[in-house]
Design an enzyme around this catalytic site. Sequence first.
Site, PDB file in Angstrom:
ATOM      1  N   LEU A 133       0.817  -1.275   0.181  1.00 43.09           N
ATOM      2  CA  LEU A 133      -0.174   0.140  -0.018  1.00 43.09           C
ATOM      3  C   LEU A 133       0.889   1.227   0.064  1.00 43.09           C
ATOM      4  O   LEU A 133       0.068   2.357   0.419  1.00 43.09           O
ATOM      5  CB  LEU A 133      -1.097  -0.059   1.281  1.00 43.09           C
ATOM      6  CG  LEU A 133      -2.183  -0.902   1.255  1.00 43.09           C
ATOM      7  CD1 LEU A 133      -3.023  -1.048   2.319  1.00 43.09           C
ATOM      8  CD2 LEU A 133      -3.086  -0.759  -0.065  1.00 43.09           C
ATOM      9  N   CYS A 144       3.093  -1.617   8.938  1.00 43.09           N
ATOM     10  CA  CYS A 144       1.789  -1.296   8.660  1.00 43.09           C
ATOM     11  C   CYS A 144       0.969  -2.433   8.487  1.00 43.09           C
ATOM     12  O   CYS A 144      -0.048  -2.714   9.177  1.00 43.09           O
ATOM     13  CB  CYS A 144       1.584  -0.480   7.360  1.00 43.09           C
ATOM     14  SG  CYS A 144       2.340   1.173   7.614  1.00 43.09           S
ATOM     15  N   HIS A 145       1.487  -3.400   7.628  1.00 44.64           N
ATOM     16  CA  HIS A 145       0.594  -4.702   7.232  1.00 44.64           C
ATOM     17  C   HIS A 145       1.414  -5.928   7.378  1.00 44.64           C
ATOM     18  O   HIS A 145       1.075  -7.111   6.981  1.00 44.64           O
ATOM     19  CB  HIS A 145       0.109  -4.756   5.991  1.00 44.64           C
ATOM     20  CG  HIS A 145      -0.823  -3.223   5.802  1.00 44.64           C
ATOM     21  ND1 HIS A 145      -0.417  -2.111   5.093  1.00 44.64           N
ATOM     22  CD2 HIS A 145      -2.257  -3.314   6.415  1.00 44.64           C
ATOM     23  CE1 HIS A 145      -1.625  -1.408   5.202  1.00 44.64           C
ATOM     24  NE2 HIS A 145      -2.497  -1.894   6.037  1.00 44.64           N
ATOM     25  N   GLY A 146       2.594  -5.903   8.005  1.00 40.92           N
ATOM     26  CA  GLY A 146       3.478  -7.039   7.990  1.00 40.92           C
ATOM     27  C   GLY A 146       4.370  -7.712   6.951  1.00 40.92           C
ATOM     28  O   GLY A 146       4.719  -8.857   6.944  1.00 40.92           O
ATOM     29  N   PRO A 197       1.500  -9.365   3.033  1.00 40.51           N
ATOM     30  CA  PRO A 197       0.357  -9.056   1.855  1.00 40.51           C
ATOM     31  C   PRO A 197       1.058  -8.489   0.515  1.00 40.51           C
ATOM     32  O   PRO A 197       0.627  -8.578  -0.335  1.00 40.51           O
ATOM     33  CB  PRO A 197      -0.473  -8.398   2.645  1.00 40.51           C
ATOM     34  CG  PRO A 197       0.179  -7.564   3.631  1.00 40.51           C
ATOM     35  CD  PRO A 197       1.168  -8.422   4.216  1.00 40.51           C
TER      36      PRO A 197
END
Length: 186
Positions: free
Chosen positions: A132, A150-152, A165
């Site tokens: 992202l 933020c999202h790993g 991701p």
Amino acid sequence: MAETATALPTRRDFLFIATGAVGAVGVAAAVWPFINQMNPDASALALASTEVDISALQPGDTLTVKWRGKPVVVRNRTEAEIDAARNVPLTDLKDPVARNANLQLDAPATDANRAAPGKENWFVMVNVCTHLGCIPLGQQGEFGGWFCPCHGSHYDTAGRIRGGPAPENMAVPVYSFLSDTKIKIG
């Protein structure tokens, strides 16, 4: 043999030629601003490339510079980081494509295809997470490369996605070595 008479230029001929020349110059002067406005401005040209002095970077050091509004990491990788990246089988990679603007689009994501030939210790990459657009943290995560909290997403020491991701490896911009201590990005 009869001589043919050639007409000498008259004052009227001179006025026609002079008026046409002035008119052509006037049209060119009127059109030039419209043509010139299509050229990139100075701020765009300044972002097109940047030169980076890497003389102070020791093995294990990282420098982040701004290029085209994005953070670009220049890392002097250690031998352990290079070995770790070289020993990863391509089948273990989530994204098998190098994403290196210096190579063909379908080049495999080997460590050699992510670094400069003959200067494998120098690693240059756009430090933007491909999930992202976050900014990953350096020398963190499961693989010792970059980690996006933020999202790993976990990246290895060659900026290749290994977990999380994010769908793609981080991009390697066009760059070249101007000397042993200077890199031109862009």
